[in-house]
Design an enzyme around this catalytic site. Structure first.
Site, mmCIF file in Angstrom:
data_model
loop_
_atom_site.group_PDB
_atom_site.id
_atom_site.type_symbol
_atom_site.label_atom_id
_atom_site.label_comp_id
_atom_site.label_asym_id
_atom_site.label_seq_id
_atom_site.Cartn_x
_atom_site.Cartn_y
_atom_site.Cartn_z
ATOM 1 N N GLU A 194 0.510 -0.519 0.348
ATOM 2 C CA GLU A 194 -0.250 -0.125 -0.029
ATOM 3 C C GLU A 194 1.010 0.671 0.050
ATOM 4 O OE1 GLU A 194 -3.862 -1.629 2.232
ATOM 5 O OE2 GLU A 194 -2.446 -1.288 3.796
HETATM 6 C C1 ACM Z 1 -2.231 -5.212 3.910
HETATM 7 O O1 ACM Z 1 -3.291 -6.086 4.299
HETATM 8 N N1 ACM Z 1 -1.781 -4.121 3.481
HETATM 9 C C2 ACM Z 1 -0.639 -6.490 3.683
#
Ligand code: ACM
Length: 532
Positions: free
Chosen positions: A344
């Site tokens: 992310e």
């Molecule tokens: C995640 O759930 N951002 C690895």
């Protein structure tokens, strides 16, 4: 319509207050109960399912006040497994259970000789006869796995921390067992909410029962930095001072982290520390203004949004920082793997992400470790030793197939199956639901070896069940989300696919309920499971 069941209430009503009082008295009695009359043996309900278990009808071994635990002469590690077993059995049985070197057909023997070669590095053979229990393995890890199986052959109340009445009959059986995958992980997010050393140890003991052998600690995120780094002390002083919701947060000193790692190792669990980079770094950016491109430290963050922070890709100080952090973490961590996050990074462009990882991956290697990362980090084409952790919500993942073709072996944590923080159903108060509701059958019913389209079984290193803590603040809440789904994922990691059967699994899972009650584990009594 409420679907929750109350597994304890029915038995309580049937017994009635007078009989219940008698039972309580009985439990409080200090008399050591020798088996007067043979009691029905515990039916075989082993989780994770063993490779082979041949019951011996009518055979039981009775643990008594005279039982000794014999361990492989000359092996300190085997003795440690013996002491661990004694530590589990002594409080409830009240027996002395001395741990002594030797091999004897009587009592319990933990031996590093004579095991079938198929047991490999982590498997074991276990034989329960009238005379005794013999566990054979080629390593202490194998003995430890065998001990977990033995616990489940004894009555559930053996798990109690207070003295209980016997008899203590172990079910007669001959077991040959070894794991399907080398990586059988659980992840705990100690960044969104901080969990104390004792809370993490409690979780370690719980996951060890199901033959989990990796604990991935998500140590840093936007909301908190949880591991002392001596060369950058403000990371914890400031960056560890809060958590989601604005609570006091916390962090592990290096000594506390070493203690956690050693505790996990005594349960044959390798700690994989995660320093999440280059996103999920607000706590670090808030602690050191110079890590920000504009030189201005943002405030600490106590919400639950993701994807808004990034280390400054073009500043030299960023790589000095990462090098220092990874050096200290590597020095504290005996395991092979360092997890560098990579998920992310939504405010980092792809070219910047790759530039960053191209500088950081060699630092991991320089400090003697192998890199793990969330699946996005394959954008930087890490070398074949690197371990991508797939957390997607789809079963099509061309990037994982391509990484496998380059030689990477992948850990599967599909969010729709293995994320223990997803709500069970619409009535679950804790947890999140962005990947959908996940009841126990959903968590269990997938085949890691054939899950991602075109990803061959040989490219799967194992499975891991992450538990993110945006909504979780204490052990009771951790346990409510992890149990009973963690054992489902653990079984996918250990048991051969040929044993996979939801109808049978839910019966075996039901038999764990009384064990969790005896241990004080706050499990979710899913209506999908026929709790006894
Ligand atoms: C995640 O759930 N951002 C690895």
């Amino acid at each position: 319509m409420p679907r929750r069941v109350e597994p304890t209430s029915r038995a309580g009503r049937l017994l009635g207050p007078a009989l219940a009082a008698l039972l309580v008295l009985g439990a409080a009695s200090t008399a050591v109960a020798e088996p007067a009359a043979p009691e029905k043996p515990v039916p075989l309900s082993i989780v994770p399912a063993p490779v082979k278990a041949a019951p011996k009808p009518g055979v039981t071994y009775s643990l008594t006040g005279g039982t000794r635990i014999h361990t492989q002469p000359g092996s300190r590690e085997a003795k440690q497994v013996g002491e661990y077993l004694a530590g589990v059995l002594r409080p409830s049985t009240g027996f002395r259970l001395p741990v002594v070197p030797g091999a004897s057909g009587r009592g319990i023997s933990l031996l590093l000789t004579g095991a079938d070669h198929r047991v490999g590095k982590e498997g074991y053979q276990l034989d329960v006869t009238r005379r005794g229990v013999v566990i054979r393995a080629r390593t202490a890890a194998g003995l430890f796995a065998g001990v977990q199986t033995l616990r489940q052959l004894l009555p559930a109340k053996v798990e109690s921390k207070t003295r209980q009445r016997g008899p203590w009959n172990a079910t007669g059986v001959s077991v040959l067992d070894y794991p399907r995958y080398e990586h059988r992980g659980a992840m705990l997010d100690v960044a969104r909410h901080f969990f104390s050393v004792d809370e993490v140890k409690r979780y370690i003991d719980q996951i060890a029962q199901y033959k989990v052998n990796r604990l991935h600690l998500h140590l840093t995120d936007d909301q908190g930095w949880r591991l002392e780094i001596k060369s950058w002390p403000n990371l914890t002083k400031h960056g560890g001072s809060t958590e989601v919701g604005g609570g006091p947060g916390g962090f592990y000193t290096q000594d506390q982290y070493r203690d956690l790692v050693a505790y996990a190792a005594s349960r044959h669990i390798e700690v994989i520390p995660e320093i999440d980079l280059p996103g999920h770094t607000n706590a670090a950016l808030s602690s050191y203004a110079e890590l920000n491109c504009d030189g201005v430290a943002p405030p600490l963050y106590t919400g639950i949004e993701v994807g808004f922070s990034s280390l400054c890709i073009d500043k030299d100080i960023t790589y000095k920082f990462v090098d220092d952090v990874l050096r200290e973490v590597a020095a504290l961590t005996p395991g092979k793997h360092l997890h560098i996050g990579g998920d992310e990074a939504l405010v980092t462009t792809d070219p910047d992400f790759i530039k960053f990882m191209d500088k950081v991956l060699p630092l991991v290697r320089k400090h003697g470790k192998v890199a793990s990362g969330w699946h996005e980090f394959v954008k930087a084409t890490p070398d074949a030793s690197a371990v991508p952790q797939f957390w997607g919500t789809k079963t099509v993942a061309a990037d994982m197939v391509a990484a496998a073709a380059r030689g990477n072996r992948i850990v599967l944590s599909p969010a729709t199956k293995a994320y223990l923080d997803m709500k069970y159903d619409e009535n679950t108060k804790l947890g999140l639901k962005w990947a959908g509701y996940t009841d126990v059958e959903d968590a269990y019913d997938w085949n890691p070896g054939a899950y991602v389209q075109d990803l061959p079984e040989s490219a799967v290193r194992g499975v891991e069940a992450p538990l993110w803590s945006e909504t979780l603040t204490n052990s009771a809440e951790v346990e409510y989300m992890a149990f009973p789904r963690l054992p489902a994922i653990a079984e996918l990691g250990w048991s051969p696919w040929s044993t996979h059967d939801w109808a049978k699994f839910k019966e075996r899972l039901a038999a764990q309920g009384p064990r969790w009650k005896a241990q004080g584990v706050n499990f979710y009594p899913s209506p999908q499971v026929p709790w006894k």
